[in-house]
Enzyme design. Structure first.
Site, short mmCIF file in Angstrom:
data_model
loop_
_atom_site.label_atom_id
_atom_site.label_comp_id
_atom_site.label_asym_id
_atom_site.label_seq_id
_atom_site.Cartn_x
_atom_site.Cartn_y
_atom_site.Cartn_z
N ARG A 1 0.90 -1.07 -0.02
CA ARG A 1 0.06 -0.12 -0.06
C ARG A 1 1.01 1.41 0.20
O ARG A 1 1.90 1.22 0.57
CB ARG A 1 -1.07 0.01 1.18
CG ARG A 1 -2.20 -0.90 1.06
CD ARG A 1 -3.00 -0.32 -0.02
NE ARG A 1 -4.22 -1.27 0.07
CZ ARG A 1 -4.62 -2.28 -0.71
NH1 ARG A 1 -3.45 -2.64 -1.73
NH2 ARG A 1 -5.76 -2.94 -0.73
N GLU B 1 -2.75 8.09 -4.11
CA GLU B 1 -3.02 7.45 -5.32
C GLU B 1 -4.39 7.89 -5.81
O GLU B 1 -5.31 7.99 -5.24
CB GLU B 1 -3.12 5.95 -5.29
CG GLU B 1 -3.38 5.18 -6.14
CD GLU B 1 -3.07 3.28 -6.01
OE1 GLU B 1 -3.98 2.62 -6.56
OE2 GLU B 1 -2.04 3.20 -5.44
N HIS C 1 -0.18 0.47 -10.06
CA HIS C 1 -1.33 -0.43 -9.20
C HIS C 1 -1.80 -1.73 -10.20
O HIS C 1 -2.74 -1.93 -10.28
CB HIS C 1 -2.33 0.22 -8.62
CG HIS C 1 -2.79 -0.39 -7.44
ND1 HIS C 1 -3.18 0.42 -6.20
CD2 HIS C 1 -3.00 -1.79 -7.07
CE1 HIS C 1 -3.50 -0.55 -5.27
NE2 HIS C 1 -3.28 -1.77 -5.53
#
Length: 321
Positions: free
Chosen positions: A240, A269, A287
């Site tokens: 993450r 993000e 991602h």
């Protein structure tokens, strides 16, 4: 008999949609983008279940908007830091995730990033696409080999272990930081050693992050952690984004405190710290950890099965709450 209502935050792959359509009235968004918080609250009002993605924040306001009949929140991800689990628990709402089915895909991408940054693959591709003159030479774009290098895994769950197995095949020695020792039948074949995090950071040639995002792991890799790493080390993050302090990472790269970084996830993000974008010592992907056709379909199908189990009064395959 009235069928339960399942609200979706995004369209699902066909196999998952068919499963839900067979047992519930499904509310599918008519826009191909993430819903705003207000749109999501409207979509979930009166629903018995919500299938959401990692960008969707499931908080008190959303649960209030849904109403007391909401029984399950199924997030199509292994991480569930987007869900206020305690708020769901208080309301008796089951929370489920999709572990397991994305382990191999994420581990594969981790190795791709590891190889890409240590062998300067992105840098070489950019050079060619820009039309920059070049010629083969003994010292041209030299990277670092993996054999004999130490991989330090921060987190040693399913994905961390899958990365370890792949890295061991490249001749890397494996160390890991975790709350508990892994079983001997896992560590033995890999020769994996558990180290305290400070020792792992100080001794590893590559540090790869595989821990969940929690208050304890937020900015786990900060300025002090980066200074503790060897100046020749690389950092890889497929966990993450907020586990890494991106501003501190930029500063560490500017001052040569580490050699490079490869990131698939980002602190804000989808935004990326502007100090990372123009660097040749950073490899960036948007991602893509679980981004294979097979994996994304399997994740959505598992989320659908979780929902159907709860609506049928059964235990879901992958419960969080």
């Amino acid at each position: 008999m009235t069928r339960p209502v399942v609200a979706l935050s995004r369209r699902l792959p066909a196999a998952a949609a068919r499963l839900l359509d067979g047992a519930a009235d499904v509310r599918t968004p008519d826009v191909d983008r993430p819903l705003t918080a207000a749109e999501l609250r409207t979509a979930v009002a009166g629903a018995d279940a919500l299938v959401c993605l990692l960008l969707d924040r499931v908080d008190e306001a959303l649960l209030d908007a849904a109403g007391p009949q909401l029984r399950v929140v199924a997030t199509v991800a292994v991480g569930y830091d987007n869900v206020d689990v305690e708020a769901c628990r208080r309301r008796g709402v089951r929370v489920t995730n999709t572990p397991g089915v994305l382990t191999d895909a994420t581990a594969d991408l981790t190795l791709a990033l590891l190889l890409g940054i240590t062998r300067r693959v992105g840098e070489g591709e950019r050079l060619l696409r820009a039309g920059t003159p070049w010629r083969w030479d003994l010292d041209f774009l030299l990277g670092t080999g993996l054999r004999g290098q130490q991989l330090g895994l921060v987190g040693f769950g399913a994905i961390g272990r899958a990365v370890a197995a792949r890295a061991a095949a490249f001749g890397m020695s494996i160390t890991y930081s975790a709350r508990h020792d892994a079983p001997a039948d896992v560590t033995g074949p890999l020769g994996a050693r558990r180290l305290p995090l400070p020792e792992l950071l100080a001794s590893s040639d590559v540090v790869s992050l595989h821990c969940p995002l929690t208050p304890e792991t937020h900015h786990l890799v900060d300025a002090a952690a980066l200074r503790a790493m060897p100046s020749s080390a690389h950092l890889v993050n497929t966990a993450r984004g907020p586990v890494v302090d991106e501003a501190a990472l930029v500063d560490a790269l500017d001052h040569g405190e580490i050699r490079g970084a490869a990131l698939d996830v980002f602190e804000e993000e989808p935004a990326v710290h502007p100090g990372l974008l123009a660097r040749d010592d950073v490899l960036l992907t948007p991602h893509l950890g679980s981004a294979t056709e097979q994996t994304r379909e399997a994740m959505a199908v598992l989320a659908a099965r979780n929902v159907l189990a709860v609506l049928a009064g059964q235990d879901p395959p992958t419960p969080v709450v």
